[in-house]
Design a protein around this motif. Structure first.
Motif, PDB file in Angstrom:
ATOM      1  N   PRO A 279       0.783  -1.235   0.000  1.00 34.18           N
ATOM      2  CA  PRO A 279       0.000   0.000   0.000  1.00 34.18           C
ATOM      3  C   PRO A 279       0.821   1.295   0.000  1.00 34.18           C
ATOM      4  O   PRO A 279       0.263   2.352  -0.246  1.00 34.18           O
ATOM      5  CB  PRO A 279      -0.784  -0.103   1.304  1.00 34.18           C
ATOM      6  CG  PRO A 279       0.154  -0.813   2.228  1.00 34.18           C
ATOM      7  CD  PRO A 279       0.926  -1.786   1.368  1.00 34.18           C
ATOM      8  N   TRP A 280       2.124   1.243   0.337  1.00 30.61           N
ATOM      9  CA  TRP A 280       2.825   2.469   0.673  1.00 30.61           C
ATOM     10  C   TRP A 280       3.489   3.167  -0.508  1.00 30.61           C
ATOM     11  O   TRP A 280       3.997   4.270  -0.354  1.00 30.61           O
ATOM     12  CB  TRP A 280       3.862   2.201   1.763  1.00 30.61           C
ATOM     13  CG  TRP A 280       3.222   1.601   2.970  1.00 30.61           C
ATOM     14  CD1 TRP A 280       3.430   0.358   3.490  1.00 30.61           C
ATOM     15  CD2 TRP A 280       2.217   2.202   3.792  1.00 30.61           C
ATOM     16  NE1 TRP A 280       2.625   0.148   4.571  1.00 30.61           N
ATOM     17  CE2 TRP A 280       1.865   1.267   4.791  1.00 30.61           C
ATOM     18  CE3 TRP A 280       1.576   3.436   3.778  1.00 30.61           C
ATOM     19  CZ2 TRP A 280       0.916   1.534   5.755  1.00 30.61           C
ATOM     20  CZ3 TRP A 280       0.629   3.698   4.745  1.00 30.61           C
ATOM     21  CH2 TRP A 280       0.308   2.755   5.725  1.00 30.61           C
ATOM     22  N   PHE A 281       3.488   2.534  -1.662  1.00 37.96           N
ATOM     23  CA  PHE A 281       4.203   3.120  -2.791  1.00 37.96           C
ATOM     24  C   PHE A 281       3.300   3.205  -4.022  1.00 37.96           C
ATOM     25  O   PHE A 281       3.699   2.844  -5.126  1.00 37.96           O
ATOM     26  CB  PHE A 281       5.465   2.311  -3.083  1.00 37.96           C
ATOM     27  CG  PHE A 281       6.391   2.230  -1.899  1.00 37.96           C
ATOM     28  CD1 PHE A 281       7.080   3.348  -1.471  1.00 37.96           C
ATOM     29  CD2 PHE A 281       6.545   1.048  -1.196  1.00 37.96           C
ATOM     30  CE1 PHE A 281       7.921   3.289  -0.365  1.00 37.96           C
ATOM     31  CE2 PHE A 281       7.381   0.971  -0.094  1.00 37.96           C
ATOM     32  CZ  PHE A 281       8.077   2.104   0.330  1.00 37.96           C
ATOM     33  N   MET A 282       2.070   3.702  -3.810  1.00 37.66           N
ATOM     34  CA  MET A 282       1.124   3.867  -4.911  1.00 37.66           C
ATOM     35  C   MET A 282       1.394   5.193  -5.619  1.00 37.66           C
ATOM     36  O   MET A 282       0.557   6.094  -5.689  1.00 37.66           O
ATOM     37  CB  MET A 282      -0.308   3.782  -4.396  1.00 37.66           C
ATOM     38  CG  MET A 282      -0.699   2.399  -3.913  1.00 37.66           C
ATOM     39  SD  MET A 282      -0.490   1.121  -5.182  1.00 37.66           S
ATOM     40  CE  MET A 282      -1.639   1.689  -6.428  1.00 37.66           C
ATOM     41  N   ALA A 283       2.606   5.284  -6.142  1.00 34.68           N
ATOM     42  CA  ALA A 283       3.059   6.483  -6.829  1.00 34.68           C
ATOM     43  C   ALA A 283       4.081   6.059  -7.870  1.00 34.68           C
ATOM     44  O   ALA A 283       4.512   4.901  -7.911  1.00 34.68           O
ATOM     45  CB  ALA A 283       3.669   7.476  -5.832  1.00 34.68           C
ATOM     46  N   LEU A 284       4.477   7.006  -8.699  1.00 33.57           N
ATOM     47  CA  LEU A 284       5.444   6.723  -9.756  1.00 33.57           C
ATOM     48  C   LEU A 284       6.853   6.768  -9.187  1.00 33.57           C
ATOM     49  O   LEU A 284       7.291   7.802  -8.674  1.00 33.57           O
ATOM     50  CB  LEU A 284       5.295   7.744 -10.888  1.00 33.57           C
ATOM     51  CG  LEU A 284       6.237   7.559 -12.071  1.00 33.57           C
ATOM     52  CD1 LEU A 284       5.946   6.264 -12.809  1.00 33.57           C
ATOM     53  CD2 LEU A 284       6.142   8.758 -13.016  1.00 33.57           C
ATOM     54  N   PHE A 285       7.559   5.659  -9.272  1.00 33.08           N
ATOM     55  CA  PHE A 285       8.971   5.563  -8.912  1.00 33.08           C
ATOM     56  C   PHE A 285       9.743   5.245 -10.188  1.00 33.08           C
ATOM     57  O   PHE A 285       9.420   4.279 -10.888  1.00 33.08           O
ATOM     58  CB  PHE A 285       9.204   4.455  -7.889  1.00 33.08           C
ATOM     59  CG  PHE A 285       8.844   4.824  -6.476  1.00 33.08           C
ATOM     60  CD1 PHE A 285       9.821   4.898  -5.491  1.00 33.08           C
ATOM     61  CD2 PHE A 285       7.537   5.103  -6.125  1.00 33.08           C
ATOM     62  CE1 PHE A 285       9.489   5.237  -4.189  1.00 33.08           C
ATOM     63  CE2 PHE A 285       7.194   5.445  -4.830  1.00 33.08           C
ATOM     64  CZ  PHE A 285       8.171   5.511  -3.850  1.00 33.08           C
ATOM     65  N   GLY A 286      10.767   6.041 -10.481  1.00 32.48           N
ATOM     66  CA  GLY A 286      11.474   5.866 -11.734  1.00 32.48           C
ATOM     67  C   GLY A 286      12.036   4.476 -11.929  1.00 32.48           C
ATOM     68  O   GLY A 286      11.710   3.775 -12.898  1.00 32.48           O
ATOM     69  N   ARG A 287      12.890   4.041 -11.015  1.00 30.12           N
ATOM     70  CA  ARG A 287      13.530   2.732 -11.142  1.00 30.12           C
ATOM     71  C   ARG A 287      12.504   1.613 -11.174  1.00 30.12           C
ATOM     72  O   ARG A 287      12.557   0.717 -12.024  1.00 30.12           O
ATOM     73  CB  ARG A 287      14.493   2.526  -9.972  1.00 30.12           C
ATOM     74  CG  ARG A 287      15.165   1.167  -9.928  1.00 30.12           C
ATOM     75  CD  ARG A 287      15.787   0.884  -8.580  1.00 30.12           C
ATOM     76  NE  ARG A 287      16.615   1.978  -8.132  1.00 30.12           N
ATOM     77  CZ  ARG A 287      16.403   2.678  -7.019  1.00 30.12           C
ATOM     78  NH1 ARG A 287      15.361   2.414  -6.255  1.00 30.12           N
ATOM     79  NH2 ARG A 287      17.217   3.661  -6.664  1.00 30.12           N
ATOM     80  N   ASP A 288      11.568   1.651 -10.259  1.00 26.53           N
ATOM     81  CA  ASP A 288      10.571   0.580 -10.159  1.00 26.53           C
ATOM     82  C   ASP A 288       9.703   0.497 -11.405  1.00 26.53           C
ATOM     83  O   ASP A 288       9.438  -0.594 -11.929  1.00 26.53           O
ATOM     84  CB  ASP A 288       9.682   0.809  -8.932  1.00 26.53           C
ATOM     85  CG  ASP A 288      10.456   0.786  -7.629  1.00 26.53           C
ATOM     86  OD1 ASP A 288      11.365   1.626  -7.479  1.00 26.53           O
ATOM     87  OD2 ASP A 288      10.154  -0.043  -6.769  1.00 26.53           O
ATOM     88  N   ALA A 289       9.233   1.661 -11.883  1.00 28.33           N
ATOM     89  CA  ALA A 289       8.361   1.663 -13.051  1.00 28.33           C
ATOM     90  C   ALA A 289       9.105   1.185 -14.289  1.00 28.33           C
ATOM     91  O   ALA A 289       8.553   0.448 -15.114  1.00 28.33           O
ATOM     92  CB  ALA A 289       7.792   3.061 -13.275  1.00 28.33           C
ATOM     93  N   ILE A 290      10.371   1.595 -14.431  1.00 27.95           N
ATOM     94  CA  ILE A 290      11.147   1.179 -15.601  1.00 27.95           C
ATOM     95  C   ILE A 290      11.365  -0.324 -15.594  1.00 27.95           C
ATOM     96  O   ILE A 290      11.101  -1.017 -16.587  1.00 27.95           O
ATOM     97  CB  ILE A 290      12.494   1.927 -15.649  1.00 27.95           C
ATOM     98  CG1 ILE A 290      12.268   3.413 -15.926  1.00 27.95           C
ATOM     99  CG2 ILE A 290      13.399   1.327 -16.723  1.00 27.95           C
ATOM    100  CD1 ILE A 290      13.507   4.269 -15.732  1.00 27.95           C
TER     101      ILE A 290
END
Length: 716
Positions: A279-290
């Motif tokens: 639940p804690w990272f419901m946002a855009l993260f560069g490394r994770d999204a890539i």
């Protein structure tokens, strides 16, 4: 505590906690549906907790939980029974709570009198709104938001707060209720076996903007917006069948989880990116999204397209030590909470990551290999070249040829690779390494970025530029293998520290170097041997750190735990260098671990040895679902199929090396350039239907990425 250097861990949400998510909204509650301010419960939107307390009472008594579970990721049903009064054997009042995230929260409450006698009851819903920042809730810091006002409306209760330059409101409404203070109240008369119901709506707004909702219901028929999106996702992505049931379960779960983690640009709904995790990272993260969109590219290229376009728009343009922004740099994360905005001087993006920028270029290269490069060539090449400039200039600030990091302010992340916990980079004796730090896997990403840029130049016939980046890749490879290799130990250093001293821990990071192709052929067997030795491979996966290292802790975040995405990239690297059996061992172990976790791989789990622990041990605050963990099975399947498109050279490599227990795999509607193909594979055989006439099928393994340099100037 500073926002960005905060501890990774989160408070426990309690036994049986239920999490729902839809876009950038999520909701966490206890097993009976209540939300407790003392726990990390609540309704969250844009990194703010809008509802912190939600307690339903019947005749003054709480509900005994009989069942609480999510059907889909955006809705759940809670079934409870009114606690019996003193002297009663049991209560006959059953309460159902049907919760749905759609433009906020909707909760339909159904009360049934399972008795031969009429019943009169008072229903009481107590609501609290503290507008706390997500980081504060996650880590249990008490930081009341000042000036929360509460007032009654015609249909319910309105909470409002003005703080940090933002106006936050949440309306809790139900025309059937009597509002008073922080409560909605109902008086109910139920005949024998009678049923009563109502619906409460919760509408959060941040500066007048709320979660997406279906404003025109007829557009989707009877479906809500989350339902419509889920159905459209299922219809678009490839359909697959697997003869091995555990594999079918984990692949099905991964497909659903990635669909639930998609985040949509409200101004351009066709553009989709992927959030890091619930639940804690419901946002855009560069490394994770890539990495997540890279690994799930065979499932849905739109995730990679949306991610790369969004990151390009948010690419750094100036030097700002507060946010660690630099020209050409790709962000670490986007956050909208008040604490974050204040820490960044009113900004919303933080750029403290060293690897997102080369990974951005790698993703552009991978889209090119799959034949999805049209948008990149037409619109994104300036962003790609700005990223390349960041790598060679700001990334390599001391000019030694390696990309390193050091935080620009005391509030930034101490470590800025994927192991970004404060103690994530240590020497073999456990001592912390000091920045500037050049991580081994980052040099591999940079190498692959150089190769990708050369490939893209060759794609448009620019042989001179292609040869330039290919030669830079070759020089970096030579220098890396000379400076990072530890001949007495037989593995690569985790990093070079501020004095260019090799950080000599045996860690999983060097498996990423196999994935990128930067490892010399003669060193690869030793790397494979060390990764698969018992001090690294637990039986469930490769640990982040060897059990022989001073900082090893199997229950730590980055110093001995097992991360599925880390293992997926290691498996890909092993397979690329021809270590088939070793790669298969990792893939089989992860599928078996997923079975133990109910068919879903978590963000990470503990690194205890399988010979001691017969089941994998959960990490207590692991995100689930989490994007790159959900993408892991998809990437593992690609790795086991040895499925490697290279459309710029007119080739599709397909040479299956499926583990024996996986049986047969069939995939339909697999995207490839402008075409869709179908394939069937078993063990070491495969057949493909629908191949584009300009693409040749190569039923041999593709060479390591490094060897592509030889053909780049000739690429079409």
């Amino acid at each position: 505590m500073a926002v960005w250097s905060a501890e990774i861990g989160a408070r426990d949400a309690g036994p049986g906690a239920v999490t729902l998510l839809a876009g950038t909204s999520f909701c966490i509650s206890a097993a009976n549906g209540d939300m407790d301010t003392r726990r990390p419960h609540g309704l969250f939107f844009r990194d703010t907790r809008f509802v912190s307390g939600w307690h339903l009472r019947v005749n003054g008594r709480s509900l005994e939980s009989l069942s609480g579970m999510a059907g889909e990721t955006y809705r759940a049903t809670f079934v409870g029974r009114m606690a019996p009064a003193e002297g009663e054997e049991h209560s006959h009042l059953l309460v159902e709570r049907h919760r749905h995230l759609d433009g906020g929260l909707r909760e339909r409450i159904v009360v049934t009198n399972h008795s031969a006698l009429p019943a009169q009851c008072h229903l009481h819903l107590a609501v609290e709104a503290d507008f706390s920042d997500l980081f504060d809730v996650k880590e249990g810091r008490t930081r009341p938001v000042p000036g929360v006002e509460v007032r009654e409306t015609d249909t319910g209760i309105l909470f409002e707060s003005v703080h940090g330059g933002q106006v936050r409101t949440v309306l809790v409404s139900d025309p059937q209720a009597t509002a008073g203070g922080h409560h909605l109240a109902y008086r109910i008369d139920l005949p024998p076996q009678g049923t009563w119901s109502t619906e409460v709506r919760v509408t959060p707004r941040l500066d007048g903007v709320g979660p997406e909702e279906d404003a025109h219901a007829t557009r989707y028929g009877a479906l809500s917006l989350p339902e419509f999106r889920e159905r459209a996702w299922r219809e678009r992505v490839p359909q697959a069948t697997y003869s091995y049931p555990p594999l079918a379960r984990i692949m099905g779960t991964s497909r659903t989880d990635l669909g639930s983690l998609r985040i949509f640009d409200p101004d351009r709904p066709e553009r989709v990116a992927v959030a890091a995790g619930s639940p804690w990272f419901m946002a855009l993260f560069g490394r994770d999204a890539i990495l997540s969109s890279f690994m799930s590219l065979p499932l849905d290229p739109s995730l990679a397209h949306g991610t790369i376009q969004t990151l390009a728009e948010l690419q750094g343009t100036r030097v700002d030590p507060r946010s660690e922004e630099q020209p050409g740099k790709i962000l670490h994360e986007v956050r909208l909470g008040a604490s974050t905005l204040l820490a960044l001087g009113g900004g919303r993006a933080y750029y403290g990551t060293v690897d997102a920028t080369p990974l951005f270029v790698m993703l552009a290269g991978e889209l090119t290999r799959w034949g999805f490069e049209t948008d990149i060539m037409e619109n994104l090449m300036p962003a790609v070249d700005r990223a390349m400039s960041w790598i060679t200039d700001y990334g390599d600030s001391d000019g030694d040829g390696f990309v390193e990091y050091e935080r620009a302010n005391p509030e930034g992340l101490i470590n800025q690779g994927w192991k970004d916990s404060w103690d994530g980079i240590t020497f073999a004796d456990g001592a912390l390494a000091s920045a500037p730090l050049a991580l081994c896997e980052v040099q591999g990403y940079v190498y692959a970025a150089y190769v990708s840029r050369a490939l893209m130049a060759g794609r448009v016939g620019d042989a001179e530029l292609s040869a330039l980046w290919a030669s830079r890749a070759q020089r970096l490879k030579e220098e890396f293998n000379d400076r990072f290799w530890l001949p007495q130990k037989g593995y690569f250093a985790l990093a070079l520290d501020r004095d260019k001293v090799p950080v000599d821990s045996l860690a999983s990071n060097m498996g990423h170097c196999l994935w990128s192709g930067i490892v010399d052929e003669e060193k690869a067997p030793l790397v494979a041997e060390r990764l698969m030795a018992r001090d690294m491979f637990s039986g469930w996966g490769v640990r982040t750190l060897s059990t022989r290292m001073g900082a090893y802790d199997p229950a730590s975040y980055h110093n001995g735990s097992i991360w599925p995405h880390d293992n997926a990239l290691i498996a890909a690297g092993l397979m690329r260098y021809g270590f088939i059996e070793e790669s298969q061992r990792i893939a089989v172990a992860l599928v078996e671990a997923a079975e133990a976790f109910g068919g879903r791989l978590p963000e990470l789990f503990c690194g205890l040895d399988r010979s001691i622990q017969a089941t994998p041990i959960p990490y207590p605050t692991s995100c689930s679902p989490q994007a790159w963990a959900a993408a892991t099975p998809i990437h593992l399947m690609r790795v086991m199929l040895r499925l490697d498109p290279c459309l710029p050279t007119g080739e599709l490599f397909l040479a299956p090396a499926l583990p024996p227990e996986w049986g047969e795999v069939q995939v339909r509607n697999l995207p490839l350039g402008v075409s869709r193909v179908s394939l069937r594979a078993s063990r070491d055989q495969a057949a493909v239907e629908g191949m584009p006439p300009e693409v040749a099928l190569r039923q041999i393994p593709r060479k390591p990425l490094a060897d592509l340099i030889d053909v780049l100037p000739r690429a079409r």
